[in-house]
Structure formats: structure tokens, C-alpha cells
Design a protein around this motif. Sequence first.
Motif, PDB file in Angstrom:
ATOM      1  N   CYS A 107      -3.673  -0.606 -39.295  1.00 29.79           N
ATOM      2  CA  CYS A 107      -2.519  -1.419 -40.160  1.00 29.79           C
ATOM      3  C   CYS A 107      -1.642  -0.201 -40.687  1.00 29.79           C
ATOM      4  O   CYS A 107      -0.618  -0.695 -40.617  1.00 29.79           O
ATOM      5  N   LEU A 108      -2.037   0.917 -40.874  1.00 30.48           N
ATOM      6  CA  LEU A 108      -1.095   1.880 -41.405  1.00 30.48           C
ATOM      7  C   LEU A 108       0.428   2.066 -40.446  1.00 30.48           C
ATOM      8  O   LEU A 108       1.197   2.200 -40.778  1.00 30.48           O
ATOM      9  N   TRP A 109      -0.445   1.978 -39.167  1.00 26.36           N
ATOM     10  CA  TRP A 109       0.862   2.301 -38.011  1.00 26.36           C
ATOM     11  C   TRP A 109       1.888   1.394 -38.160  1.00 26.36           C
ATOM     12  O   TRP A 109       2.975   1.468 -37.828  1.00 26.36           O
ATOM     13  N   VAL A 110       1.520  -0.020 -38.378  1.00 25.42           N
ATOM     14  CA  VAL A 110       2.340  -1.251 -38.491  1.00 25.42           C
ATOM     15  C   VAL A 110       3.342  -1.088 -39.464  1.00 25.42           C
ATOM     16  O   VAL A 110       4.515  -0.987 -39.434  1.00 25.42           O
ATOM     17  N   LEU A 111       2.638  -0.508 -40.777  1.00 23.90           N
ATOM     18  CA  LEU A 111       3.761  -0.300 -41.914  1.00 23.90           C
ATOM     19  C   LEU A 111       4.405   0.903 -41.628  1.00 23.90           C
ATOM     20  O   LEU A 111       5.856   0.770 -42.179  1.00 23.90           O
ATOM     21  N   TRP A 112       3.776   1.825 -41.133  1.00 23.79           N
ATOM     22  CA  TRP A 112       4.805   3.165 -40.858  1.00 23.79           C
ATOM     23  C   TRP A 112       5.994   2.840 -39.859  1.00 23.79           C
ATOM     24  O   TRP A 112       6.946   3.328 -40.036  1.00 23.79           O
ATOM     25  N   SER A 113       5.682   1.864 -38.822  1.00 21.90           N
ATOM     26  CA  SER A 113       6.914   1.565 -37.910  1.00 21.90           C
ATOM     27  C   SER A 113       8.166   0.671 -38.711  1.00 21.90           C
ATOM     28  O   SER A 113       9.007   0.757 -38.103  1.00 21.90           O
ATOM     29  N   ARG A 114       7.748   0.240 -39.987  1.00 19.41           N
ATOM     30  CA  ARG A 114       8.843  -0.532 -40.695  1.00 19.41           C
ATOM     31  C   ARG A 114       9.555   0.559 -41.611  1.00 19.41           C
ATOM     32  O   ARG A 114      10.419   0.026 -42.376  1.00 19.41           O
ATOM     33  N   ILE A 115       8.914   1.623 -41.785  1.00 18.54           N
ATOM     34  CA  ILE A 115       9.787   2.552 -42.723  1.00 18.54           C
ATOM     35  C   ILE A 115      10.884   3.175 -41.891  1.00 18.54           C
ATOM     36  O   ILE A 115      10.942   3.727 -40.795  1.00 18.54           O
TER      37      ILE A 115
END
Length: 187
Positions: A107-115
Motif C-alpha cells: 500500500c505504501l508503494w501506491v502512496l509513493w507513486s502519488r508523491i
Amino acid sequence: MSRPIFPFHAEDISALARALKSQLDSREAPPGHVELLNMLARGAGWKNFQHFRAQFEAQERVELRLAEPPAPPPKIDWRRIERLSWLFDLDGRLARWPKKFNQQQTCLWVLWSRIPARRALTEREVNVALLDQHTFGDYALIRREMIDAGMMTRTPDGRVYRRIEQAPPADALALIRVLAGRGARAA
């Protein structure tokens, strides 16, 4: 153990002969084996025999690598991706923090992709970007976990944050693509 064979090639035999004659004329005694190898290599345009050998071995490694079939794409557990997608709301925001560590990381990777990529961000900008991407209100937890996971870096004083550019794992990429269809907002 047999010695490796290095095929020798000179573009111009006349230039090779001139280079060898010049090198031999400048010597007082006949060259030894290694000295003669170096002379031949220099005559063909290399710095020395080690340079010639290193280039030949590198070419062999590259050709061998090109001859190998590409690695098969990693298997994606689509059932796991489906379960993880349930952690996100209809707008693609993380609705709750997963209990399992491996689920948290994906899930962190998903949020990372939006930074925003390749940008220095202040702590406030990171917090705002993360607040937009989840609904449970703990942006500090997410920011800390991203730094611990090596997805982001920050200066020792905590003033400047940067996303670390890297390729997400295959399952994270699959989840990012699934959630992109939900109208997830990019930061």
C-alpha cells in the motif's frame, strides 16, 4: 586448466608492422613475453594487453547475456491484489492502515507513486500530499514508514524530503494500475 584464447585482429597490417618496428627499435634488448604482448596490443590500437583482454572479455559477457532468454515476468497474485484494493475507497484513497507488514509495504508503494517525483518537498508539502491520499488521518505514520522502507529520504533536520526513484515490485505496480482506474488523485 587451459588458457583462454583471445583472437587478435588488426585493421591495418602495415600500421601494425610500423608500430612494432618503432617499439622494437627503441629497445636495447629483445622484449619478454609480456612486453611483446603489450607491443602487439598497442600496435593494434589498445593501451596494453590488459586493456585488449578486458575489452574482449567484456564483449563475451555482453554477447552471452544477450543470448540468454529474458527472465519470465513475475507471477502476480491477483487475489491478493483484489484484497488489497478493498483497503482503498472509491476515490483510490487508503481507507485504513493494514495490519500485516507485507500489505502495508504494498500500500505504501501506491502512496509513493502519488508523491511528486524528482522534487524537493518540505515536510508540510509531504503532509498535504499524504493527507489527500488516505482517510484515517495519520500522515506522520505513512511518512515515517516510507522513510523506513527506503521510498523517501529526508535531511537530518527534517526540512527537505525527496521521493527515492526506484521500480516498485510487480504486485505494487499491479495494485497501482488497478487503483488508477478508480479515479485516484495524483499529488
